[in-house]
Design a protein around this motif. Structure first.
Motif, PDB file in Angstrom:
ATOM      1  N   LYS A  78      -6.267  -0.018  -5.679  1.00 10.81           N
ATOM      2  CA  LYS A  78      -5.920   1.503  -6.233  1.00 10.81           C
ATOM      3  C   LYS A  78      -4.884   2.341  -5.673  1.00 10.81           C
ATOM      4  O   LYS A  78      -4.393   3.375  -6.083  1.00 10.81           O
ATOM      5  CB  LYS A  78      -7.331   2.170  -6.280  1.00 10.81           C
ATOM      6  N   GLU A  79      -4.605   1.919  -4.536  1.00 11.90           N
ATOM      7  CA  GLU A  79      -3.283   2.489  -3.602  1.00 11.90           C
ATOM      8  C   GLU A  79      -2.128   1.633  -3.747  1.00 11.90           C
ATOM      9  O   GLU A  79      -1.085   1.755  -2.899  1.00 11.90           O
ATOM     10  CB  GLU A  79      -3.808   2.702  -2.251  1.00 11.90           C
ATOM     11  N   ASP A  80      -1.974   0.714  -4.818  1.00 11.00           N
ATOM     12  CA  ASP A  80      -0.643   0.006  -4.888  1.00 11.00           C
ATOM     13  C   ASP A  80       0.574   0.985  -5.078  1.00 11.00           C
ATOM     14  O   ASP A  80       0.462   2.025  -5.938  1.00 11.00           O
ATOM     15  CB  ASP A  80      -0.762  -1.043  -6.019  1.00 11.00           C
ATOM     16  N   ALA A  81       1.675   0.827  -4.379  1.00  8.48           N
ATOM     17  CA  ALA A  81       2.834   1.507  -4.482  1.00  8.48           C
ATOM     18  C   ALA A  81       3.673   1.157  -5.880  1.00  8.48           C
ATOM     19  O   ALA A  81       3.631  -0.034  -6.058  1.00  8.48           O
ATOM     20  CB  ALA A  81       3.626   1.240  -3.072  1.00  8.48           C
ATOM     21  N   GLY A  82       4.395   1.990  -6.433  1.00  4.55           N
ATOM     22  CA  GLY A  82       5.190   1.655  -7.502  1.00  4.55           C
ATOM     23  C   GLY A  82       6.448   2.648  -7.316  1.00  4.55           C
ATOM     24  O   GLY A  82       6.694   3.231  -6.416  1.00  4.55           O
ATOM     25  N   VAL A  83       7.465   2.123  -8.338  1.00  3.36           N
ATOM     26  CA  VAL A  83       8.778   3.018  -8.066  1.00  3.36           C
ATOM     27  C   VAL A  83       9.399   2.892  -9.665  1.00  3.36           C
ATOM     28  O   VAL A  83       9.105   1.808 -10.452  1.00  3.36           O
ATOM     29  CB  VAL A  83       9.569   2.372  -7.206  1.00  3.36           C
ATOM     30  N   VAL A  84      10.254   4.112  -9.754  1.00  6.12           N
ATOM     31  CA  VAL A  84      10.937   4.043 -10.932  1.00  6.12           C
ATOM     32  C   VAL A  84      12.436   4.128 -10.642  1.00  6.12           C
ATOM     33  O   VAL A  84      12.832   5.176  -9.859  1.00  6.12           O
ATOM     34  CB  VAL A  84      10.757   5.121 -11.925  1.00  6.12           C
ATOM     35  N   CYS A  85      13.150   3.348 -10.835  1.00  6.80           N
ATOM     36  CA  CYS A  85      14.672   3.234 -10.458  1.00  6.80           C
ATOM     37  C   CYS A  85      15.678   3.772 -11.575  1.00  6.80           C
ATOM     38  O   CYS A  85      15.333   3.811 -12.491  1.00  6.80           O
ATOM     39  CB  CYS A  85      15.047   1.835 -10.123  1.00  6.80           C
ATOM     40  N   SER A  86      17.111   4.138 -11.129  1.00  8.31           N
ATOM     41  CA  SER A  86      17.768   4.910 -11.972  1.00  8.31           C
ATOM     42  C   SER A  86      18.110   3.957 -13.315  1.00  8.31           C
ATOM     43  O   SER A  86      18.491   4.456 -13.985  1.00  8.31           O
ATOM     44  CB  SER A  86      18.857   5.266 -11.106  1.00  8.31           C
ATOM     45  N   GLU A  87      18.184   2.752 -12.960  1.00  9.57           N
ATOM     46  CA  GLU A  87      18.721   1.806 -14.157  1.00  9.57           C
ATOM     47  C   GLU A  87      17.615   1.489 -15.006  1.00  9.57           C
ATOM     48  O   GLU A  87      17.859   0.645 -15.833  1.00  9.57           O
ATOM     49  CB  GLU A  87      19.446   0.679 -13.534  1.00  9.57           C
ATOM     50  N   MET A  88      16.343   1.849 -14.826  1.00  4.81           N
ATOM     51  CA  MET A  88      15.229   1.815 -15.755  1.00  4.81           C
ATOM     52  C   MET A  88      15.806   2.131 -17.252  1.00  4.81           C
ATOM     53  O   MET A  88      16.173   3.104 -17.521  1.00  4.81           O
ATOM     54  CB  MET A  88      13.978   2.289 -15.506  1.00  4.81           C
ATOM     55  N   GLN A  89      15.762   1.258 -18.088  1.00  4.22           N
ATOM     56  CA  GLN A  89      16.045   1.485 -19.584  1.00  4.22           C
ATOM     57  C   GLN A  89      14.579   1.616 -20.485  1.00  4.22           C
ATOM     58  O   GLN A  89      13.971   0.690 -20.157  1.00  4.22           O
ATOM     59  CB  GLN A  89      16.964   0.506 -20.242  1.00  4.22           C
ATOM     60  N   ALA A  90      14.484   2.875 -20.864  1.00  3.13           N
ATOM     61  CA  ALA A  90      13.041   2.743 -21.693  1.00  3.13           C
ATOM     62  C   ALA A  90      13.557   3.745 -22.970  1.00  3.13           C
ATOM     63  O   ALA A  90      14.462   4.497 -23.019  1.00  3.13           O
ATOM     64  CB  ALA A  90      12.204   3.418 -20.743  1.00  3.13           C
ATOM     65  N   VAL A  91      12.675   3.550 -24.093  1.00  4.12           N
ATOM     66  CA  VAL A  91      12.612   4.560 -25.217  1.00  4.12           C
ATOM     67  C   VAL A  91      11.239   4.991 -25.468  1.00  4.12           C
ATOM     68  O   VAL A  91      10.278   4.245 -25.162  1.00  4.12           O
ATOM     69  CB  VAL A  91      13.387   3.792 -26.384  1.00  4.12           C
ATOM     70  N   ARG A  92      11.251   6.335 -25.925  1.00  3.51           N
ATOM     71  CA  ARG A  92      10.061   6.769 -26.242  1.00  3.51           C
ATOM     72  C   ARG A  92      10.175   7.767 -27.368  1.00  3.51           C
ATOM     73  O   ARG A  92      11.429   8.208 -27.790  1.00  3.51           O
ATOM     74  CB  ARG A  92       9.342   7.518 -25.067  1.00  3.51           C
ATOM     75  N   LEU A  93       9.081   8.199 -28.047  1.00  3.04           N
ATOM     76  CA  LEU A  93       9.293   9.154 -29.235  1.00  3.04           C
ATOM     77  C   LEU A  93       8.432  10.477 -28.626  1.00  3.04           C
ATOM     78  O   LEU A  93       7.287  10.345 -28.167  1.00  3.04           O
ATOM     79  CB  LEU A  93       8.793   8.685 -30.514  1.00  3.04           C
ATOM     80  N   CYS A 124       0.772  -1.282   0.063  1.00  2.12           N
ATOM     81  CA  CYS A 124       0.127  -0.198  -0.021  1.00  2.12           C
ATOM     82  C   CYS A 124       0.819   1.324   0.045  1.00  2.12           C
ATOM     83  O   CYS A 124       2.032   1.155   0.569  1.00  2.12           O
ATOM     84  CB  CYS A 124      -0.872  -0.034   1.081  1.00  2.12           C
ATOM     85  N   ASP A 125       0.650   2.258  -0.709  1.00  2.31           N
ATOM     86  CA  ASP A 125       1.281   3.548  -0.959  1.00  2.31           C
ATOM     87  C   ASP A 125       0.919   4.451   0.263  1.00  2.31           C
ATOM     88  O   ASP A 125       1.901   5.660   0.387  1.00  2.31           O
ATOM     89  CB  ASP A 125       0.813   3.994  -2.311  1.00  2.31           C
ATOM     90  N   ASP A 126       0.268   4.353   1.433  1.00  2.85           N
ATOM     91  CA  ASP A 126       0.244   5.110   2.497  1.00  2.85           C
ATOM     92  C   ASP A 126       1.668   5.138   3.011  1.00  2.85           C
ATOM     93  O   ASP A 126       2.448   4.304   3.378  1.00  2.85           O
ATOM     94  CB  ASP A 126      -0.445   4.448   3.668  1.00  2.85           C
ATOM     95  N   GLN A 127       2.270   6.535   3.503  1.00  5.57           N
ATOM     96  CA  GLN A 127       3.517   6.951   3.515  1.00  5.57           C
ATOM     97  C   GLN A 127       4.593   6.445   2.671  1.00  5.57           C
ATOM     98  O   GLN A 127       5.696   6.715   3.168  1.00  5.57           O
ATOM     99  CB  GLN A 127       3.758   6.479   5.180  1.00  5.57           C
ATOM    100  N   TRP A 128       4.187   5.948   1.760  1.00 12.17           N
ATOM    101  CA  TRP A 128       5.356   5.571   0.600  1.00 12.17           C
ATOM    102  C   TRP A 128       5.989   6.833  -0.017  1.00 12.17           C
ATOM    103  O   TRP A 128       5.554   7.555  -0.468  1.00 12.17           O
ATOM    104  CB  TRP A 128       4.552   4.778  -0.437  1.00 12.17           C
ATOM    105  N   ASP A 129       7.564   6.615   0.182  1.00 11.60           N
ATOM    106  CA  ASP A 129       8.186   7.760  -0.270  1.00 11.60           C
ATOM    107  C   ASP A 129       9.411   7.242  -0.922  1.00 11.60           C
ATOM    108  O   ASP A 129       9.758   6.119  -1.107  1.00 11.60           O
ATOM    109  CB  ASP A 129       8.132   8.878   0.707  1.00 11.60           C
ATOM    110  N   ARG A 130      10.490   8.223  -1.009  1.00 16.53           N
ATOM    111  CA  ARG A 130      11.764   7.933  -1.430  1.00 16.53           C
ATOM    112  C   ARG A 130      12.600   6.741  -0.571  1.00 16.53           C
ATOM    113  O   ARG A 130      13.254   6.089  -1.310  1.00 16.53           O
ATOM    114  CB  ARG A 130      12.675   9.037  -1.595  1.00 16.53           C
ATOM    115  N   ARG A 131      12.489   6.807   0.623  1.00 16.25           N
ATOM    116  CA  ARG A 131      13.186   5.844   1.220  1.00 16.25           C
ATOM    117  C   ARG A 131      12.701   4.373   1.072  1.00 16.25           C
ATOM    118  O   ARG A 131      13.654   3.555   0.981  1.00 16.25           O
ATOM    119  CB  ARG A 131      13.054   6.469   2.823  1.00 16.25           C
ATOM    120  N   GLU A 132      11.433   4.248   1.063  1.00 17.43           N
ATOM    121  CA  GLU A 132      10.887   2.816   0.736  1.00 17.43           C
ATOM    122  C   GLU A 132      11.347   2.564  -0.483  1.00 17.43           C
ATOM    123  O   GLU A 132      11.700   1.120  -0.903  1.00 17.43           O
ATOM    124  CB  GLU A 132       9.415   2.734   0.836  1.00 17.43           C
ATOM    125  N   ALA A 133      11.268   3.429  -1.770  1.00 15.28           N
ATOM    126  CA  ALA A 133      11.547   3.061  -2.969  1.00 15.28           C
ATOM    127  C   ALA A 133      12.983   2.676  -3.120  1.00 15.28           C
ATOM    128  O   ALA A 133      13.486   1.915  -4.038  1.00 15.28           O
ATOM    129  CB  ALA A 133      11.196   4.400  -3.655  1.00 15.28           C
TER     130      ALA A 133
END
Length: 303
Positions: free
Chosen positions: A159-174, A92-101
């Motif tokens: 609907k409150e599921d926590a997520g994260v984007v890490c620095s090593e994520m590789q992605a491409v977009r236009l 759950c994303d309650d109190q979810w922040d940078r430290r947990e991520a």
């Protein structure tokens, strides 16, 4: 049993059940230890025998070390999922922040957190149990289970599921086109979106990007008027060979002044795209793709 001793070890360490283990047959007539117990961080009360049906146990992964990110298109970005008792669940994303991520990114070997996702975030909702709520990590823990949290009696939904984007994520977009299948090619690393130098930007690479995005083959990859400007971020230079299926398999260099000299940002219009916006005023014709010539490579700028 095969999991008896590993289960003792995981429980003794407070790390949940057994998520996975690696074992292999031992050579014939090997001295083996059987009927061991695990106490005080040591194997005790073992019986040594010589046998031909022994197993070498090389690695045990306990349940609390099992984490994955779902719905993000890359193993280093997505909805946080934990494993317990044979079932994957969410956080759950309650109190979810940078430290947990940061804890999650560190566990996965994905660097550090550059973004998060809370209620209504970028990642789709999960399913199954919700294991943790109101986490209060310091950022130094080895896994989320080591953080103070509420494990029972929460009132969260998916609907409150926590997520994260890490620095090593590789992605491409236009970007800059009429839809997601046309525009300037942008590469994500370390929380920023850089661009590809169009020196040696070739038709096969453009088609590769279109396929990665599910946009068919390339329709136009050069002679854009005006040429696309680089972002004020990392400059990427790729060398792709026939066996390569996507950009991540290609050799890559970054911020190499020699390789990217006088370059523009690579761009492409894929066949499934509506194309680029029509300029409101006539613009002189430019050629954005530079003919590919052999260049000496500087290993210091390779990544």
């Amino acid at each position: 049993s095969r999991e008896g001793l590993p289960l003792q070890i995981c429980h003794s360490l407070g790390c949940g059940g057994v998520y996975s283990l690696n074992d292999s047959p031992a050579p014939p007539n090997t001295t083996c230890r059987k009927e061991c117990s695990y106490q005080d961080h040591q194997l005790q009360n073992c019986t040594d025998i010589v046998a031909s049906n022994c197993t070498i146990l090389s690695e045990v992964v306990c349940g609390h070390q099992a984490v994955r990110l779902g719905g993000g298109g890359d193993r280093c970005a997505g909805r946080v999922e934990l494993w317990r008792g044979g079932e994957w669940g969410t956080v759950c994303d309650d109190q979810w922040d940078r430290r947990e991520a940061d804890v999650v990114c560190g566990q996965l070997g994905c660097g550090y957190a550059v973004g998060g996702s809370a209620q209504g975030g970028a990642f789709p909702q999960g399913r199954g149990p919700i294991y943790l709520d109101e986490l209060n990590c310091t950022g130094a823990e080895s896994n989320l289970w080591a953080c103070p949290s509420l494990r029972e009696g929460h009132d969260c939904g998916h609907k409150e599921d926590a997520g994260v984007v890490c620095s090593e994520m590789q992605a491409v977009r236009l970007s800059g086109g009429l839809d997601r299948c046309s525009g300037k090619v942008e590469i994500h690393r370390n929380g920023t979106w850089g661009t590809i130098c169009d020196n040696c930007w070739e038709i096969d690479m453009a088609s590769m990007v279109c396929r990665m995005l599910g946009c068919g083959e390339q329709e136009k990859y050069s002679q854009f008027s005006p040429p696309f400007a680089h972002n004020n971020e990392t400059l990427w230079y790729y060398i792709c060979l026939p066996p390569h299926k996507d950009l991540w398999q290609c050799r890559k260099y970054f911020n190499n002044e020699h390789l990217c000299k006088d370059s523009h940002a690579a761009a492409v219009i894929c066949k499934d795209s509506l194309g680029l916006p029509t300029p409101s005023t006539p613009i002189p014709t430019w050629t954005s793709a530079t003919p590919c010539k052999p260049m000496p490579l500087n290993p210091a700028s390779r990544k």
